[in-house]
Write a protein that holds these residues in place. Sequence first.
Motif, PDB file in Angstrom:
ATOM      1  N   VAL A  79       0.865  -1.182   0.000  1.00  0.00           N
ATOM      2  CA  VAL A  79       0.000   0.000   0.000  1.00  0.00           C
ATOM      3  C   VAL A  79       0.899   1.228   0.000  1.00  0.00           C
ATOM      4  O   VAL A  79       1.583   1.504   0.980  1.00  0.00           O
ATOM      5  N   ASP A  80       0.895   1.970  -1.100  1.00  0.00           N
ATOM      6  CA  ASP A  80       1.867   3.054  -1.281  1.00  0.00           C
ATOM      7  C   ASP A  80       1.776   4.134  -0.210  1.00  0.00           C
ATOM      8  O   ASP A  80       2.794   4.624   0.261  1.00  0.00           O
ATOM      9  N   ARG A  81       0.577   4.514   0.215  1.00  0.00           N
ATOM     10  CA  ARG A  81       0.431   5.591   1.192  1.00  0.00           C
ATOM     11  C   ARG A  81       0.475   5.093   2.637  1.00  0.00           C
ATOM     12  O   ARG A  81       0.443   5.897   3.567  1.00  0.00           O
ATOM     13  N   ALA A 120      -9.227   3.044   6.221  1.00  0.00           N
ATOM     14  CA  ALA A 120     -10.073   3.972   5.463  1.00  0.00           C
ATOM     15  C   ALA A 120     -10.139   5.324   6.157  1.00  0.00           C
ATOM     16  O   ALA A 120     -10.084   6.381   5.509  1.00  0.00           O
ATOM     17  N   SER A 121     -10.241   5.313   7.477  1.00  0.00           N
ATOM     18  CA  SER A 121     -10.267   6.561   8.236  1.00  0.00           C
ATOM     19  C   SER A 121      -8.926   7.289   8.135  1.00  0.00           C
ATOM     20  O   SER A 121      -8.879   8.505   7.945  1.00  0.00           O
ATOM     21  N   GLN A 122      -7.843   6.545   8.210  1.00  0.00           N
ATOM     22  CA  GLN A 122      -6.500   7.135   8.138  1.00  0.00           C
ATOM     23  C   GLN A 122      -6.231   7.773   6.774  1.00  0.00           C
ATOM     24  O   GLN A 122      -5.661   8.867   6.691  1.00  0.00           O
ATOM     25  N   LEU A 123      -6.662   7.095   5.699  1.00  0.00           N
ATOM     26  CA  LEU A 123      -6.371   7.568   4.343  1.00  0.00           C
ATOM     27  C   LEU A 123      -7.546   8.318   3.706  1.00  0.00           C
ATOM     28  O   LEU A 123      -7.474   8.701   2.537  1.00  0.00           O
ATOM     29  N   HIS A 124      -8.640   8.499   4.481  1.00  0.00           N
ATOM     30  CA  HIS A 124      -9.834   9.208   3.991  1.00  0.00           C
ATOM     31  C   HIS A 124     -10.384   8.545   2.729  1.00  0.00           C
ATOM     32  O   HIS A 124     -10.598   9.194   1.708  1.00  0.00           O
ATOM     33  N   LEU A 125     -10.609   7.229   2.823  1.00  0.00           N
ATOM     34  CA  LEU A 125     -11.107   6.456   1.685  1.00  0.00           C
ATOM     35  C   LEU A 125     -12.572   6.097   1.877  1.00  0.00           C
ATOM     36  O   LEU A 125     -13.037   5.905   3.009  1.00  0.00           O
ATOM     37  N   ALA A 126     -13.296   5.976   0.774  1.00  0.00           N
ATOM     38  CA  ALA A 126     -14.699   5.579   0.782  1.00  0.00           C
ATOM     39  C   ALA A 126     -14.962   4.762  -0.477  1.00  0.00           C
ATOM     40  O   ALA A 126     -14.179   4.811  -1.432  1.00  0.00           O
ATOM     41  N   PRO A 127     -16.068   3.990  -0.493  1.00  0.00           N
ATOM     42  CA  PRO A 127     -16.397   3.229  -1.706  1.00  0.00           C
ATOM     43  C   PRO A 127     -16.457   4.139  -2.929  1.00  0.00           C
ATOM     44  O   PRO A 127     -17.000   5.248  -2.869  1.00  0.00           O
ATOM     45  N   GLY A 128     -15.880   3.653  -4.019  1.00  0.00           N
ATOM     46  CA  GLY A 128     -15.816   4.447  -5.240  1.00  0.00           C
ATOM     47  C   GLY A 128     -14.505   5.190  -5.401  1.00  0.00           C
ATOM     48  O   GLY A 128     -14.161   5.616  -6.504  1.00  0.00           O
ATOM     49  N   GLY A 129     -13.753   5.322  -4.313  1.00  0.00           N
ATOM     50  CA  GLY A 129     -12.442   5.971  -4.378  1.00  0.00           C
ATOM     51  C   GLY A 129     -11.394   4.990  -4.873  1.00  0.00           C
ATOM     52  O   GLY A 129     -11.705   3.853  -5.256  1.00  0.00           O
ATOM     53  N   ALA A 137      -3.452   2.207  -9.347  1.00  0.00           N
ATOM     54  CA  ALA A 137      -4.703   2.612  -8.714  1.00  0.00           C
ATOM     55  C   ALA A 137      -5.745   1.506  -8.829  1.00  0.00           C
ATOM     56  O   ALA A 137      -5.954   0.945  -9.906  1.00  0.00           O
ATOM     57  N   VAL A 138      -6.378   1.190  -7.687  1.00  0.00           N
ATOM     58  CA  VAL A 138      -7.397   0.143  -7.639  1.00  0.00           C
ATOM     59  C   VAL A 138      -8.650   0.726  -6.980  1.00  0.00           C
ATOM     60  O   VAL A 138      -8.551   1.485  -6.013  1.00  0.00           O
ATOM     61  N   ILE A 139      -9.807   0.373  -7.501  1.00  0.00           N
ATOM     62  CA  ILE A 139     -11.076   0.896  -6.975  1.00  0.00           C
ATOM     63  C   ILE A 139     -11.415   0.244  -5.636  1.00  0.00           C
ATOM     64  O   ILE A 139     -11.288  -0.975  -5.462  1.00  0.00           O
ATOM     65  N   VAL A 140     -11.842   1.073  -4.686  1.00  0.00           N
ATOM     66  CA  VAL A 140     -12.296   0.600  -3.381  1.00  0.00           C
ATOM     67  C   VAL A 140     -13.789   0.279  -3.489  1.00  0.00           C
ATOM     68  O   VAL A 140     -14.605   1.172  -3.726  1.00  0.00           O
ATOM     69  N   ALA A 141     -14.148  -0.994  -3.340  1.00  0.00           N
ATOM     70  CA  ALA A 141     -15.551  -1.397  -3.446  1.00  0.00           C
ATOM     71  C   ALA A 141     -16.295  -1.220  -2.130  1.00  0.00           C
ATOM     72  O   ALA A 141     -17.493  -0.938  -2.120  1.00  0.00           O
ATOM     73  N   GLY A 142     -15.587  -1.392  -1.019  1.00  0.00           N
ATOM     74  CA  GLY A 142     -16.259  -1.312   0.273  1.00  0.00           C
ATOM     75  C   GLY A 142     -15.295  -1.107   1.415  1.00  0.00           C
ATOM     76  O   GLY A 142     -14.071  -1.206   1.253  1.00  0.00           O
ATOM     77  N   VAL A 143     -15.857  -0.796   2.568  1.00  0.00           N
ATOM     78  CA  VAL A 143     -15.099  -0.634   3.811  1.00  0.00           C
ATOM     79  C   VAL A 143     -15.613  -1.693   4.776  1.00  0.00           C
ATOM     80  O   VAL A 143     -16.830  -1.828   4.965  1.00  0.00           O
ATOM     81  N   TYR A 144     -14.713  -2.465   5.366  1.00  0.00           N
ATOM     82  CA  TYR A 144     -15.114  -3.570   6.233  1.00  0.00           C
ATOM     83  C   TYR A 144     -14.623  -3.375   7.655  1.00  0.00           C
ATOM     84  O   TYR A 144     -13.702  -2.589   7.928  1.00  0.00           O
ATOM     85  N   HIS A 145     -15.237  -4.131   8.565  1.00  0.00           N
ATOM     86  CA  HIS A 145     -14.789  -4.191   9.952  1.00  0.00           C
ATOM     87  C   HIS A 145     -14.734  -5.664  10.343  1.00  0.00           C
ATOM     88  O   HIS A 145     -15.701  -6.398  10.153  1.00  0.00           O
ATOM     89  N   SER A 146     -13.593  -6.091  10.850  1.00  0.00           N
ATOM     90  CA  SER A 146     -13.436  -7.491  11.243  1.00  0.00           C
ATOM     91  C   SER A 146     -13.372  -7.667  12.753  1.00  0.00           C
ATOM     92  O   SER A 146     -13.564  -8.759  13.264  1.00  0.00           O
TER      93      SER A 146
END
Length: 200
Positions: A79-81, A120-129, A137-146
């Motif tokens: 993960v580059d960032r 996702a919170s750290q990198l400010h990511l959301a679905p579609g980003g 670059a790869v599309i983020v389909a979802g945010v999960y919690h395990s």
Amino acid sequence: TAAGIAVGVASVVALLSLSTGLTQTAGELIHLGRADLGLFQADAGDPTTSVLPLSLVPALRREAYVADVAPLQLAVSAVDRAPSAVVFGIDPGSFVGRRLVFTAGRAPAAGQVAVGDLLASQLHLAPGGTISLHHRAVIVAGVYHSGTAFQDQGVITSLAEAQRLAGRTPQEVTTIAVRVAPQVPVATAQRRLLRAFPGL
């Protein structure tokens, strides 16, 4: 003399910290997907460097004390960032994949990823980003919690994509998560696995 002693003490403290960190990492990896056991290559210096043949999976499924297994491929520094984030390659139909809870979006399709809620919170990511993996670059389909911090700070992708990112062949994985059959003590299953499969 004082400087030499100080360097020696600092070295011992650093080695103990590294050992503790590796032990904690292994402990978190063992319970991915709420697994009872995690199988790794014996004597691997770091759990993420373990290499197991995928051919172990059908052999493990034949054992009466094993309820289910899920092969996993880990890719580090992909993960580059967020170089410390781990990419987890999973089979979405496995028990590890089925136990993911999506707080936004959906499970990833081919060529997509899901991102843990902490990352996702750290990198400010959301679905579609998008997220960059090895400068792609790869599309983020979802945010999960395990529920496992180590996993929630990572990225989920297909087993094949993680194998590519880690430089592994399609017949190699990092670890195999194991669910033990009901009524079988985990310690008993562990002893049987070690006898049946030397090198784990």
